[in-house]
Scaffold this motif. Structure first.
Motif, PDB file in Angstrom:
ATOM      1  N   GLU A   1     -14.124   2.664   2.735  1.00  0.00           N
ATOM      2  CA  GLU A   1     -13.227   2.478   3.886  1.00  0.00           C
ATOM      3  C   GLU A   1     -12.027   1.628   3.496  1.00  0.00           C
ATOM      4  OE1 GLU A   1     -15.119   1.064   7.494  1.00  0.00           O
ATOM      5  OE2 GLU A   1     -16.942   2.185   6.997  1.00  0.00           O
ATOM      6  N   ALA A   2     -12.283   0.587   2.711  1.00  0.00           N
ATOM      7  CA  ALA A   2     -11.204  -0.298   2.267  1.00  0.00           C
ATOM      8  C   ALA A   2     -10.226   0.461   1.372  1.00  0.00           C
ATOM      9  CB  ALA A   2     -11.779  -1.507   1.534  1.00  0.00           C
ATOM     10  N   GLU A   3     -10.727   1.377   0.554  1.00  0.00           N
ATOM     11  CA  GLU A   3      -9.854   2.170  -0.309  1.00  0.00           C
ATOM     12  C   GLU A   3      -8.929   3.064   0.505  1.00  0.00           C
ATOM     13  OE1 GLU A   3      -9.098   2.364  -3.618  1.00  0.00           O
ATOM     14  OE2 GLU A   3     -10.169   0.462  -3.618  1.00  0.00           O
ATOM     15  N   VAL A   4      -9.441   3.625   1.601  1.00  0.00           N
ATOM     16  CA  VAL A   4      -8.615   4.447   2.483  1.00  0.00           C
ATOM     17  C   VAL A   4      -7.483   3.603   3.067  1.00  0.00           C
ATOM     18  CG1 VAL A   4      -8.595   5.744   4.650  1.00  0.00           C
ATOM     19  CG2 VAL A   4     -10.465   6.074   3.022  1.00  0.00           C
ATOM     20  N   VAL A   5      -7.823   2.403   3.490  1.00  0.00           N
ATOM     21  CA  VAL A   5      -6.810   1.494   4.052  1.00  0.00           C
ATOM     22  C   VAL A   5      -5.807   1.096   2.971  1.00  0.00           C
ATOM     23  CG1 VAL A   5      -6.441  -0.767   5.111  1.00  0.00           C
ATOM     24  CG2 VAL A   5      -8.341   0.659   5.866  1.00  0.00           C
ATOM     25  N   ALA A   6      -6.289   0.883   1.743  1.00  0.00           N
ATOM     26  CA  ALA A   6      -5.396   0.524   0.640  1.00  0.00           C
ATOM     27  C   ALA A   6      -4.386   1.640   0.374  1.00  0.00           C
ATOM     28  CB  ALA A   6      -6.197   0.221  -0.616  1.00  0.00           C
TER      29      ALA A   6
ATOM     30  N   GLU B   1      -3.295   3.738   2.603  1.00  0.00           N
ATOM     31  CA  GLU B   1      -2.359   3.687   3.721  1.00  0.00           C
ATOM     32  C   GLU B   1      -1.313   2.596   3.490  1.00  0.00           C
ATOM     33  OE1 GLU B   1      -4.183   3.438   7.614  1.00  0.00           O
ATOM     34  OE2 GLU B   1      -5.792   4.774   6.971  1.00  0.00           O
ATOM     35  N   ILE B   2      -1.761   1.453   2.973  1.00  0.00           N
ATOM     36  CA  ILE B   2      -0.851   0.343   2.678  1.00  0.00           C
ATOM     37  C   ILE B   2       0.174   0.775   1.638  1.00  0.00           C
ATOM     38  CG2 ILE B   2      -0.690  -1.945   1.605  1.00  0.00           C
ATOM     39  CD1 ILE B   2      -3.389  -2.594   2.966  1.00  0.00           C
ATOM     40  N   ASP B   3      -0.295   1.433   0.579  1.00  0.00           N
ATOM     41  CA  ASP B   3       0.628   1.914  -0.450  1.00  0.00           C
ATOM     42  C   ASP B   3       1.639   2.895   0.122  1.00  0.00           C
ATOM     43  OD1 ASP B   3      -0.562   0.371  -2.402  1.00  0.00           O
ATOM     44  OD2 ASP B   3      -1.879   1.988  -3.103  1.00  0.00           O
ATOM     45  N   LYS B   4       1.171   3.785   0.985  1.00  0.00           N
ATOM     46  CA  LYS B   4       2.061   4.772   1.597  1.00  0.00           C
ATOM     47  C   LYS B   4       3.133   4.075   2.440  1.00  0.00           C
ATOM     48  CE  LYS B   4       0.467   8.738   3.688  1.00  0.00           C
ATOM     49  NZ  LYS B   4      -0.099   9.502   4.815  1.00  0.00           N
ATOM     50  N   LYS B   5       2.719   3.065   3.240  1.00  0.00           N
ATOM     51  CA  LYS B   5       3.667   2.325   4.079  1.00  0.00           C
ATOM     52  C   LYS B   5       4.697   1.589   3.226  1.00  0.00           C
ATOM     53  CE  LYS B   5       2.403   3.031   8.292  1.00  0.00           C
ATOM     54  NZ  LYS B   5       3.279   3.761   9.193  1.00  0.00           N
ATOM     55  N   ARG B   6       4.253   0.985   2.134  1.00  0.00           N
ATOM     56  CA  ARG B   6       5.173   0.262   1.252  1.00  0.00           C
ATOM     57  C   ARG B   6       6.195   1.212   0.643  1.00  0.00           C
ATOM     58  NH1 ARG B   6       0.993  -3.825  -1.674  1.00  0.00           N
ATOM     59  NH2 ARG B   6       1.047  -5.433  -0.063  1.00  0.00           N
ATOM     60  N   GLN B   7       5.737   2.391   0.233  1.00  0.00           N
ATOM     61  CA  GLN B   7       6.664   3.365  -0.335  1.00  0.00           C
ATOM     62  C   GLN B   7       7.675   3.826   0.700  1.00  0.00           C
ATOM     63  OE1 GLN B   7       4.159   6.418  -1.965  1.00  0.00           O
ATOM     64  NE2 GLN B   7       3.624   5.210  -3.765  1.00  0.00           N
ATOM     65  N   GLU B   8       7.228   4.013   1.947  1.00  0.00           N
ATOM     66  CA  GLU B   8       8.138   4.404   3.011  1.00  0.00           C
ATOM     67  C   GLU B   8       9.194   3.321   3.263  1.00  0.00           C
ATOM     68  OE1 GLU B   8       5.778   5.259   6.463  1.00  0.00           O
ATOM     69  OE2 GLU B   8       4.901   7.050   5.574  1.00  0.00           O
ATOM     70  N   GLU B   9       8.753   2.058   3.244  1.00  0.00           N
ATOM     71  CA  GLU B   9       9.686   0.944   3.454  1.00  0.00           C
ATOM     72  C   GLU B   9      10.691   0.855   2.303  1.00  0.00           C
ATOM     73  OE1 GLU B   9       7.682  -2.716   4.214  1.00  0.00           O
ATOM     74  OE2 GLU B   9       6.951  -2.057   6.168  1.00  0.00           O
ATOM     75  N   GLU B  10      10.228   1.106   1.083  1.00  0.00           N
ATOM     76  CA  GLU B  10      11.134   1.075  -0.065  1.00  0.00           C
ATOM     77  C   GLU B  10      12.184   2.169   0.047  1.00  0.00           C
ATOM     78  OE1 GLU B  10       8.859   1.239  -3.659  1.00  0.00           O
ATOM     79  OE2 GLU B  10       7.947  -0.718  -3.319  1.00  0.00           O
ATOM     80  N   LYS B  11      11.779   3.336   0.514  1.00  0.00           N
ATOM     81  CA  LYS B  11      12.729   4.437   0.690  1.00  0.00           C
ATOM     82  C   LYS B  11      13.751   4.109   1.760  1.00  0.00           C
ATOM     83  CE  LYS B  11       9.757   8.195  -0.843  1.00  0.00           C
ATOM     84  NZ  LYS B  11       9.017   9.400  -0.448  1.00  0.00           N
ATOM     85  N   LYS B  12      13.317   3.431   2.820  1.00  0.00           N
ATOM     86  CA  LYS B  12      14.242   3.030   3.883  1.00  0.00           C
ATOM     87  C   LYS B  12      15.257   2.037   3.363  1.00  0.00           C
ATOM     88  CE  LYS B  12      11.247   3.654   7.890  1.00  0.00           C
ATOM     89  NZ  LYS B  12      10.545   2.951   8.982  1.00  0.00           N
TER      90      LYS B  12
END
Length: 80
Positions: free
Chosen positions: A60-65, A67-78
């Motif tokens: 479960e923690a890996e799934v959340v991790a 998601e965190i990576d995906k959010k960080r990449q989205e923020e970097e693109k912004k």
């Protein structure tokens, strides 16, 4: 001259910081990071008693991790 120790000054600073953070809404990334921390702590405590349950929490923690990576990449693109 009265001088506060470094530890005491940091303690006072963090108390003020925490006091005013109650008004700050947490970002989705911060919420995910807290969830990840909580899941990892649960996984660690469960792994000492029940390995299978601990592994499930770790998954479960890996799934959340991810998601965190995906959010960080989205923020970097912004920000680019």
């Amino acid at each position: 001259m009265w001088v506060l120790s470094l530890k005491k000054r940091n303690s006072i600073y963090h108390n003020y910081k925490e006091m005013f953070n109650i008004f700050k809404k947490k970002s989705e990334l911060e919420q995910l990071q807290e969830k990840y921390k909580k899941l990892m702590a649960e996984a660690h405590s469960l792994s000492q008693r029940d390995r299978k349950a601990g592994d499930q929490k770790m998954a479960e923690a890996e799934v959340v991790a991810k998601e965190i990576d995906k959010k960080r990449q989205e923020e970097e693109k912004k920000n680019l």
